[in-house]
Scaffold this motif. Sequence first.
Motif, PDB file in Angstrom:
ATOM      1  N   ILE A  95      37.707  45.240  49.153  1.00 13.06           N
ATOM      2  CA  ILE A  95      36.335  44.926  49.779  1.00 13.06           C
ATOM      3  C   ILE A  95      35.873  46.944  49.322  1.00 13.06           C
ATOM      4  N   GLN A  96      36.779  47.664  50.249  1.00 11.99           N
ATOM      5  CA  GLN A  96      36.342  48.402  50.216  1.00 11.99           C
ATOM      6  C   GLN A  96      36.055  49.852  49.195  1.00 11.99           C
ATOM      7  N   ASN A  97      37.436  49.098  47.875  1.00 16.71           N
ATOM      8  CA  ASN A  97      37.356  50.013  46.827  1.00 16.71           C
ATOM      9  C   ASN A  97      35.809  49.616  45.946  1.00 16.71           C
ATOM     10  N   ARG A  98      35.325  48.404  46.516  1.00 16.28           N
ATOM     11  CA  ARG A  98      33.792  48.560  45.231  1.00 16.28           C
ATOM     12  C   ARG A  98      32.665  48.295  46.100  1.00 16.28           C
ATOM     13  N   VAL A  99      32.694  49.130  48.135  1.00 13.98           N
ATOM     14  CA  VAL A  99      31.708  49.175  48.338  1.00 13.98           C
ATOM     15  C   VAL A  99      31.997  50.885  48.597  1.00 13.98           C
ATOM     16  N   GLU A 100      32.638  50.955  48.510  1.00 17.00           N
ATOM     17  CA  GLU A 100      32.959  52.744  48.554  1.00 17.00           C
ATOM     18  C   GLU A 100      31.469  53.748  47.686  1.00 17.00           C
ATOM     19  N   HIS A 101      31.264  53.441  47.100  1.00 15.85           N
ATOM     20  CA  HIS A 101      30.527  53.621  45.476  1.00 15.85           C
ATOM     21  C   HIS A 101      28.520  53.389  46.224  1.00 15.85           C
ATOM     22  N   LEU A 102      29.141  52.575  47.421  1.00 16.88           N
ATOM     23  CA  LEU A 102      27.335  52.416  47.241  1.00 16.88           C
ATOM     24  C   LEU A 102      27.526  53.583  48.333  1.00 16.88           C
ATOM     25  N   SER A 131      34.168  53.054  57.937  1.00 16.97           N
ATOM     26  CA  SER A 131      34.330  52.640  59.306  1.00 16.97           C
ATOM     27  C   SER A 131      33.155  52.307  59.959  1.00 16.97           C
ATOM     28  N   ASP A 132      32.039  53.668  59.994  1.00 18.20           N
ATOM     29  CA  ASP A 132      31.232  52.872  60.332  1.00 18.20           C
ATOM     30  C   ASP A 132      30.248  51.315  59.907  1.00 18.20           C
ATOM     31  N   VAL A 133      30.432  51.443  57.983  1.00 20.95           N
ATOM     32  CA  VAL A 133      29.828  50.067  57.552  1.00 20.95           C
ATOM     33  C   VAL A 133      31.040  49.394  57.698  1.00 20.95           C
ATOM     34  N   ARG A 134      31.966  48.973  58.020  1.00 14.87           N
ATOM     35  CA  ARG A 134      32.394  47.752  58.496  1.00 14.87           C
ATOM     36  C   ARG A 134      31.652  47.272  60.119  1.00 14.87           C
ATOM     37  N   ARG A 135      31.937  48.980  60.760  1.00 12.20           N
ATOM     38  CA  ARG A 135      31.499  48.040  62.245  1.00 12.20           C
ATOM     39  C   ARG A 135      30.076  47.250  61.670  1.00 12.20           C
ATOM     40  N   ALA A 184      28.462  45.800  59.426  1.00 12.46           N
ATOM     41  CA  ALA A 184      28.609  44.861  59.208  1.00 12.46           C
ATOM     42  C   ALA A 184      28.950  43.510  59.785  1.00 12.46           C
ATOM     43  N   ASP A 185      30.627  43.927  60.518  1.00  9.13           N
ATOM     44  CA  ASP A 185      31.055  43.383  61.609  1.00  9.13           C
ATOM     45  C   ASP A 185      30.068  42.949  63.027  1.00  9.13           C
ATOM     46  N   GLY A 186      29.234  44.138  62.941  1.00  4.50           N
ATOM     47  CA  GLY A 186      27.979  43.769  63.881  1.00  4.50           C
ATOM     48  C   GLY A 186      27.119  42.591  63.504  1.00  4.50           C
ATOM     49  N   LEU A 187      26.091  42.701  61.846  1.00  6.14           N
ATOM     50  CA  LEU A 187      25.608  41.949  61.660  1.00  6.14           C
ATOM     51  C   LEU A 187      26.348  40.183  61.975  1.00  6.14           C
ATOM     52  N   ASP A 188      27.572  40.314  61.590  1.00  7.39           N
ATOM     53  CA  ASP A 188      28.388  39.480  61.416  1.00  7.39           C
ATOM     54  C   ASP A 188      28.456  37.975  63.460  1.00  7.39           C
ATOM     55  N   ALA A 203      22.816  48.860  53.351  1.00  4.99           N
ATOM     56  CA  ALA A 203      23.136  47.946  51.963  1.00  4.99           C
ATOM     57  C   ALA A 203      24.413  48.087  51.762  1.00  4.99           C
ATOM     58  N   ALA A 204      25.528  49.293  52.089  1.00  3.27           N
ATOM     59  CA  ALA A 204      27.187  48.980  51.683  1.00  3.27           C
ATOM     60  C   ALA A 204      27.138  48.062  52.449  1.00  3.27           C
ATOM     61  N   ALA A 205      26.609  47.868  53.997  1.00  2.00           N
ATOM     62  CA  ALA A 205      27.132  46.849  54.738  1.00  2.00           C
ATOM     63  C   ALA A 205      26.983  45.547  54.359  1.00  2.00           C
ATOM     64  N   LYS A 206      26.068  45.309  54.525  1.00  2.00           N
ATOM     65  CA  LYS A 206      25.148  44.431  53.209  1.00  2.00           C
ATOM     66  C   LYS A 206      26.556  43.996  52.130  1.00  2.00           C
ATOM     67  N   ALA A 207      26.404  44.804  50.993  1.00  2.00           N
ATOM     68  CA  ALA A 207      27.532  44.753  50.295  1.00  2.00           C
ATOM     69  C   ALA A 207      28.366  43.759  50.499  1.00  2.00           C
ATOM     70  N   TRP A 208      29.197  44.519  52.186  1.00  2.00           N
ATOM     71  CA  TRP A 208      30.642  43.943  52.423  1.00  2.00           C
ATOM     72  C   TRP A 208      30.307  42.822  53.139  1.00  2.00           C
TER      73      TRP A 208
END
Lengths: 487, 265
Positions: free
Chosen positions: A70-77, A94-98, A100-104, A148-153
């Motif tokens: 997933i990281q590989n595919r989201v990076e280009h966003l 790691s911000d993007v992940r945070r 995404a996790d926060g939204l979850d 957008a990256a977080a949503k894709a994640w």
Amino acid sequence: MPATWIFLIVLALAAIGYVLGRSRALASAGGDSRHLHSLPSYYGANAALLALVPSLLVLVIWLFAQPLVIQNRVEHLVPETSYETEGELSLLMSDVRRIADGLDLAVERGALTEDEASDIRVEFTDIRERLGAVGVALGSDVQAPMLAAAKAWREMNASGNLIRTVVVLLVALAGFGLGLTRARKDFRARNSVEKVIKGLLIVAASLAILTTLGIVLSLLFNTIEFFRLYPALDFFFGTTWAPSFGGGSELGILPLLWGTLYISIIALAVAVPIGLFAAVYLSEYASPAVRSFAKPLIEVLAGIPTIVYGLFALLTVGPLLFQAFGPGTLGWMGGGRAVMTAGLVMGIMLIPFVSSLSDDIINAVPQAMRDGSLGLGATKSETVKQVVLPAALPGIVGAILLAASRAIGETMIVVLGAGAAARLSMNPFEAMTTVTAKIVSQLTGDADFASPEALVAFALGMTLFVITLGLNVFALWIVRKYREQYE
Amino acid sequence: MYDSPSLETKVTDKAIKIAAQNVQVFYGDTHAIKDVNVQIQDKTVTAFIGPSGCGKSTFLRCLNRMNDTIDICRVEGDILLDGEDIYDKRVDPVQLRAKVGMVFQKPNPFPKSIYDNIAYGPRIHGLAKSKADLDEIVEKSLRRGAIWDEVKDRLHAPGTGLSGGQQQRLCIARAVATEPEVLLMDEPCSALDPIATGQVEELIDELRDSYSVVIVTHSMQQAARVSQKTAFFHLGNLVEYGETSQIFTNPVDSRTESYITGRIG
């Protein structure tokens, strides 16, 4: 479905597989277990293992691989203009992940509905505040591309999890089915279980080896990185250790190696005679009653955590030595922390190593050797000195070298007992420090991991690793070379 | 308990070296040797025979107090060496073992050179005044051990590198080097092939000129070949003791006859 649930379901499936496999096999033999090729429990175990092992393997691999993919595919966003180095990109990710996790988490807590979470927009909502409300703190306001990256994640993660659940359960079911169809009386369940067990053992052994390899590689890459920033010659032959995080540090390993060597030598000078004499007493002189009570008592020493030894050095041995050799009497010692303090305490720590290993080795010397010597009119101590110890010598040398590599790798006693000053001095009552203690101090605190001051820790670790590895290999070589001399 | 007719009639010309009177040996609660009386002559080969576990090795080890090294072993009765009780408190077992040498079942050369193996005893007991003296003792002992010609060119090679038969002869030479008066041998040939056995037996026969030799053996042929006197042990008792020729041709006790003809043991 979370991984825990999948795991439990697979376990339950395996348990059912065991019961069904067993009873099916019995039924195929008309209820008489003597007509079966293997014992009934083997058919059950076969079905259970087939359900369990492949599916859990898939699950474990999936757990490791999914975030990477997933990281590989989201990076280009993430727009390329927002970062310059790899390090910054990984911070952004790691911000993007945070996010995404926060939204979850927000969805889970009911702060957002699923629809709201997937439609959320930077323009309309203060995401930082909304997420803060459910306990996820973000460092800065959320930018549109990050969101957008977080949503894709989130999306990829959700679909990945779904596929994972389906695949793992399908694999488990397939194994379950195969195990059951095989549960007939002519199937050699015993042999097939044997194969699976052999496989499991091989996996366990290779995991241990792979871990070692991983440790070495991670040290190696960082060491190479360090030598790119700092000349190797200055590192190996520099006589000053003066790191300064502002730059312009001098990182010579010699004072540290000297400290390590000095403390280890004192430690061995304490541990080898005491340990060896204790071993000789226990194996040659002590009555069985004394031995059965004294040996475990000595081995208790080996079970004491090194930090406790460190406290002993700091609170007891240091002050004692300071009283004896300090300014009040001889004036050799400036403070309780000194090479001598750490060396003495480390020596005490090593006594059980030397004594326990030497004791085993001395016991392995055939009784015929002793009889031969005693039969010629030698006394016990003559026998020990001239026959038993020479025969046991290779093993004892091996034990001493193993103790030496322990001494070289010891940290806590040094930190508490020897001080932190890197110094090249002959005076054993002066504070010095070792390679290991410096590794700790270089990596604790707010170090920038790209600076030579932090990376030097890996070069130190690598040097230490090579030294102790060399010692261990040498010890093994000696033990092997001379082992069969009296057989 | 037991009195051998042959003992009084035939023993004449040779002095008594070791006399055992009412010897009892206990291993913990086990009564291993029961009331043994025996008189061993000087310059004679005495063989102890008997089935496994009959106590012959145990009794042999009493003669130089090797049983002292076993904690649970207890010896009662008198064993006299040249008329002196070896279990007397004033006797130093270490000194005794220098006088009563021992060769073991399995060859047990020390992991040292051939030279150092032989020199071990003389060095401990200070028998040599100088290096030349020691060299001479080593050569003499190796010659007595009938192994000098085989090892004279490699005295500083490890003793463990020799063949089994050579190792055993080395051990005999090592025992001889301390100039003992009695040589005890505990099945010295049981780990050897027939050729090496022959060499060792020949050696034992030569040693008879200077020492009293006591040999424990499982092989009755060997006892018949090398010994002049034979003692038969059974279940901890000394059943019969006498001239070897008489024991093997005309035993007094029915148990001896049964053992020799292969019916027990």
